[in-house]
Design a protein around this motif. Sequence first.
Motif, PDB file in Angstrom:
ATOM      1  N   GLY A   1       0.819  -1.212   0.000  1.00  0.00           N
ATOM      2  CA  GLY A   1       0.000   0.000   0.000  1.00  0.00           C
ATOM      3  C   GLY A   1       0.849   1.256   0.000  1.00  0.00           C
ATOM      4  N   VAL A   2       1.898   1.262   0.831  1.00  0.00           N
ATOM      5  CA  VAL A   2       2.795   2.422   0.896  1.00  0.00           C
ATOM      6  C   VAL A   2       3.555   2.572  -0.421  1.00  0.00           C
ATOM      7  N   GLY A   3       3.973   1.451  -1.002  1.00  0.00           N
ATOM      8  CA  GLY A   3       4.689   1.473  -2.286  1.00  0.00           C
ATOM      9  C   GLY A   3       3.807   2.015  -3.400  1.00  0.00           C
ATOM     10  N   LEU A   4       2.554   1.574  -3.411  1.00  0.00           N
ATOM     11  CA  LEU A   4       1.606   2.067  -4.428  1.00  0.00           C
ATOM     12  C   LEU A   4       1.429   3.569  -4.293  1.00  0.00           C
ATOM     13  N   ASP A   5       1.316   4.031  -3.044  1.00  0.00           N
ATOM     14  CA  ASP A   5       1.141   5.462  -2.791  1.00  0.00           C
ATOM     15  C   ASP A   5       2.352   6.239  -3.295  1.00  0.00           C
ATOM     16  N   LYS A   6       3.556   5.697  -3.012  1.00  0.00           N
ATOM     17  CA  LYS A   6       4.782   6.374  -3.418  1.00  0.00           C
ATOM     18  C   LYS A   6       4.848   6.530  -4.937  1.00  0.00           C
ATOM     19  N   LEU A   7       4.358   5.512  -5.650  1.00  0.00           N
ATOM     20  CA  LEU A   7       4.404   5.538  -7.116  1.00  0.00           C
ATOM     21  C   LEU A   7       3.147   6.151  -7.725  1.00  0.00           C
ATOM     22  N   ASN A   8       2.236   6.609  -6.835  1.00  0.00           N
ATOM     23  CA  ASN A   8       0.968   7.170  -7.310  1.00  0.00           C
ATOM     24  C   ASN A   8       0.161   6.203  -8.157  1.00  0.00           C
ATOM     25  N   LEU A   9       0.210   4.935  -7.789  1.00  0.00           N
ATOM     26  CA  LEU A   9      -0.587   3.924  -8.485  1.00  0.00           C
ATOM     27  C   LEU A   9      -1.870   3.694  -7.704  1.00  0.00           C
ATOM     28  N   LYS A  10      -2.958   3.475  -8.407  1.00  0.00           N
ATOM     29  CA  LYS A  10      -4.254   3.323  -7.728  1.00  0.00           C
ATOM     30  C   LYS A  10      -4.524   1.875  -7.342  1.00  0.00           C
ATOM     31  N   LYS A  11      -3.990   0.937  -8.118  1.00  0.00           N
ATOM     32  CA  LYS A  11      -4.204  -0.454  -7.718  1.00  0.00           C
ATOM     33  C   LYS A  11      -2.980  -1.325  -7.973  1.00  0.00           C
ATOM     34  N   ARG A  12      -2.984  -2.481  -7.298  1.00  0.00           N
ATOM     35  CA  ARG A  12      -1.877  -3.421  -7.437  1.00  0.00           C
ATOM     36  C   ARG A  12      -1.696  -3.858  -8.876  1.00  0.00           C
ATOM     37  N   PRO A  13      -0.452  -3.920  -9.370  1.00  0.00           N
ATOM     38  CA  PRO A  13      -0.236  -4.546 -10.673  1.00  0.00           C
ATOM     39  C   PRO A  13      -0.521  -6.046 -10.528  1.00  0.00           C
ATOM     40  N   THR A  14      -0.772  -6.704 -11.648  1.00  0.00           N
ATOM     41  CA  THR A  14      -1.125  -8.120 -11.550  1.00  0.00           C
ATOM     42  C   THR A  14       0.100  -9.021 -11.454  1.00  0.00           C
ATOM     43  N   SER A  15       1.234  -8.592 -12.030  1.00  0.00           N
ATOM     44  CA  SER A  15       2.373  -9.503 -12.021  1.00  0.00           C
ATOM     45  C   SER A  15       3.023  -9.550 -10.642  1.00  0.00           C
ATOM     46  N   ILE A  16       3.437 -10.754 -10.251  1.00  0.00           N
ATOM     47  CA  ILE A  16       4.047 -10.954  -8.936  1.00  0.00           C
ATOM     48  C   ILE A  16       5.362 -10.169  -8.800  1.00  0.00           C
ATOM     49  N   PRO A  17       6.271 -10.212  -9.819  1.00  0.00           N
ATOM     50  CA  PRO A  17       7.507  -9.424  -9.664  1.00  0.00           C
ATOM     51  C   PRO A  17       7.242  -7.936  -9.455  1.00  0.00           C
ATOM     52  N   GLU A  18       6.247  -7.389 -10.136  1.00  0.00           N
ATOM     53  CA  GLU A  18       5.904  -5.970  -9.923  1.00  0.00           C
ATOM     54  C   GLU A  18       5.425  -5.746  -8.491  1.00  0.00           C
ATOM     55  N   GLN A  19       4.600  -6.665  -7.995  1.00  0.00           N
ATOM     56  CA  GLN A  19       4.122  -6.544  -6.616  1.00  0.00           C
ATOM     57  C   GLN A  19       5.294  -6.634  -5.636  1.00  0.00           C
ATOM     58  N   GLN A  20       6.233  -7.534  -5.942  1.00  0.00           N
ATOM     59  CA  GLN A  20       7.405  -7.683  -5.065  1.00  0.00           C
ATOM     60  C   GLN A  20       8.249  -6.420  -5.056  1.00  0.00           C
ATOM     61  N   ALA A  21       8.423  -5.827  -6.249  1.00  0.00           N
ATOM     62  CA  ALA A  21       9.212  -4.599  -6.342  1.00  0.00           C
ATOM     63  C   ALA A  21       8.540  -3.482  -5.554  1.00  0.00           C
ATOM     64  N   ILE A  22       7.224  -3.378  -5.681  1.00  0.00           N
ATOM     65  CA  ILE A  22       6.487  -2.334  -4.968  1.00  0.00           C
ATOM     66  C   ILE A  22       6.533  -2.579  -3.460  1.00  0.00           C
ATOM     67  N   ALA A  23       6.474  -3.857  -3.073  1.00  0.00           N
ATOM     68  CA  ALA A  23       6.583  -4.197  -1.649  1.00  0.00           C
ATOM     69  C   ALA A  23       7.955  -3.807  -1.104  1.00  0.00           C
ATOM     70  N   ALA A  24       9.016  -4.050  -1.905  1.00  0.00           N
ATOM     71  CA  ALA A  24      10.377  -3.719  -1.464  1.00  0.00           C
ATOM     72  C   ALA A  24      10.536  -2.208  -1.294  1.00  0.00           C
ATOM     73  N   LEU A  25       9.989  -1.468  -2.237  1.00  0.00           N
ATOM     74  CA  LEU A  25      10.002  -0.005  -2.148  1.00  0.00           C
ATOM     75  C   LEU A  25       9.181   0.461  -0.944  1.00  0.00           C
ATOM     76  N   GLY A  26       7.995  -0.081  -0.817  1.00  0.00           N
ATOM     77  CA  GLY A  26       7.088   0.339   0.248  1.00  0.00           C
ATOM     78  C   GLY A  26       7.580  -0.040   1.631  1.00  0.00           C
ATOM     79  N   GLN A  27       8.204  -1.215   1.755  1.00  0.00           N
ATOM     80  CA  GLN A  27       8.709  -1.660   3.059  1.00  0.00           C
ATOM     81  C   GLN A  27       9.746  -0.672   3.598  1.00  0.00           C
ATOM     82  N   ALA A  28      10.668  -0.261   2.737  1.00  0.00           N
ATOM     83  CA  ALA A  28      11.708   0.693   3.162  1.00  0.00           C
ATOM     84  C   ALA A  28      11.081   2.031   3.545  1.00  0.00           C
ATOM     85  N   THR A  29      10.112   2.469   2.756  1.00  0.00           N
ATOM     86  CA  THR A  29       9.437   3.737   3.052  1.00  0.00           C
ATOM     87  C   THR A  29       8.659   3.642   4.357  1.00  0.00           C
ATOM     88  N   LEU A  30       7.961   2.517   4.531  1.00  0.00           N
ATOM     89  CA  LEU A  30       7.170   2.308   5.745  1.00  0.00           C
ATOM     90  C   LEU A  30       8.071   2.289   6.986  1.00  0.00           C
TER      91      LEU A  30
END
Length: 257
Positions: free
Chosen positions: A51-80
């Motif tokens: 959720g934090v990663g999506l917010d940082k990238l200004n995305l409204k919803k989760r991408p469908t691909s798992i690697p994209e979700q993982q990348a966003i999670a990695a970005l969001g985890q550090a931000t969180l």
Amino acid sequence: SQRIVVKIGTSSLIYANGSVNLASIDQLAFSLSALQKEGKEVILVTSGAIGVGLDKLNLKKRPTSIPEQQAIAALGQATLMNIYSQRFSSYNQETAQVLLTRDIIDYPVSRENVTNTIEQLIKMDIIPIINENDTVSVEEMDHQTKFGDNDKLSAIVAGLTNADLLIMLSDIDGFYSANPLENPDAKLYRQVQEINDDLMERAGAAGSRFGTGGMASKLKAAKLILENNQSMILANGSDPRIILDIVAGEEIGTLFS
Ligand code: ADP
């Protein structure tokens, strides 16, 4: 001293419009810091990385691909973690990041290493902030597999650390006889002593937009807790200062015990 695991859900950390709820994170930091200063041992299990990663990238919803979700999670985890670290600091409280994988179930040595780290952090008055390592375990984000949501993770952590209480914060006041969003007559259960099929049915399917769990995963976590002769309280995390009322002994939410 009393050891408390707190699990906070995405719905308490991210507004419905997708932006990070800094007020809520600040209330959480305030409450957990206060408990720590009272001599309680506090462990936080947090969701919200995606959720934090999506917010940082200004995305409204989760991408469908798992690697994209993982990348966003990695970005969001550090931000969180950065947000947590800052907010807890303002209450003179140190925090540390602990990212876990299924290894803690499968390998005794890994489990031992994790418990050693958590015990040491507690000794040093540092609050461990735990999440699943989404870079390693994709199951967390795979809605098809039942393994690995943070509700379950928090119950596993409570077991691993012999916690006295798991406080699970959600977007609802507790566990009801039916989903209150669909059944206005649903009644709040004050106490549940056993999870059976009837109760599981009353939990229905998955819940909020960013959360993966739903009430069913909370009941499964409660089942683990009860099997371990531990206690869990499910309560509304819209204002995390509710944690202080719960620990003070007020009758709030649903007690699984
Ligand atoms: P979180 O994101 O906080 O982890 P979830 O959205 O995953 O929470 O799960 C909570 C949701 O579960 C509630 O908002 C509610 O819509 C739904 N729900 C389904 N059945 C029940 C029930 N019997 N009692 C309470 N909530 C229920």
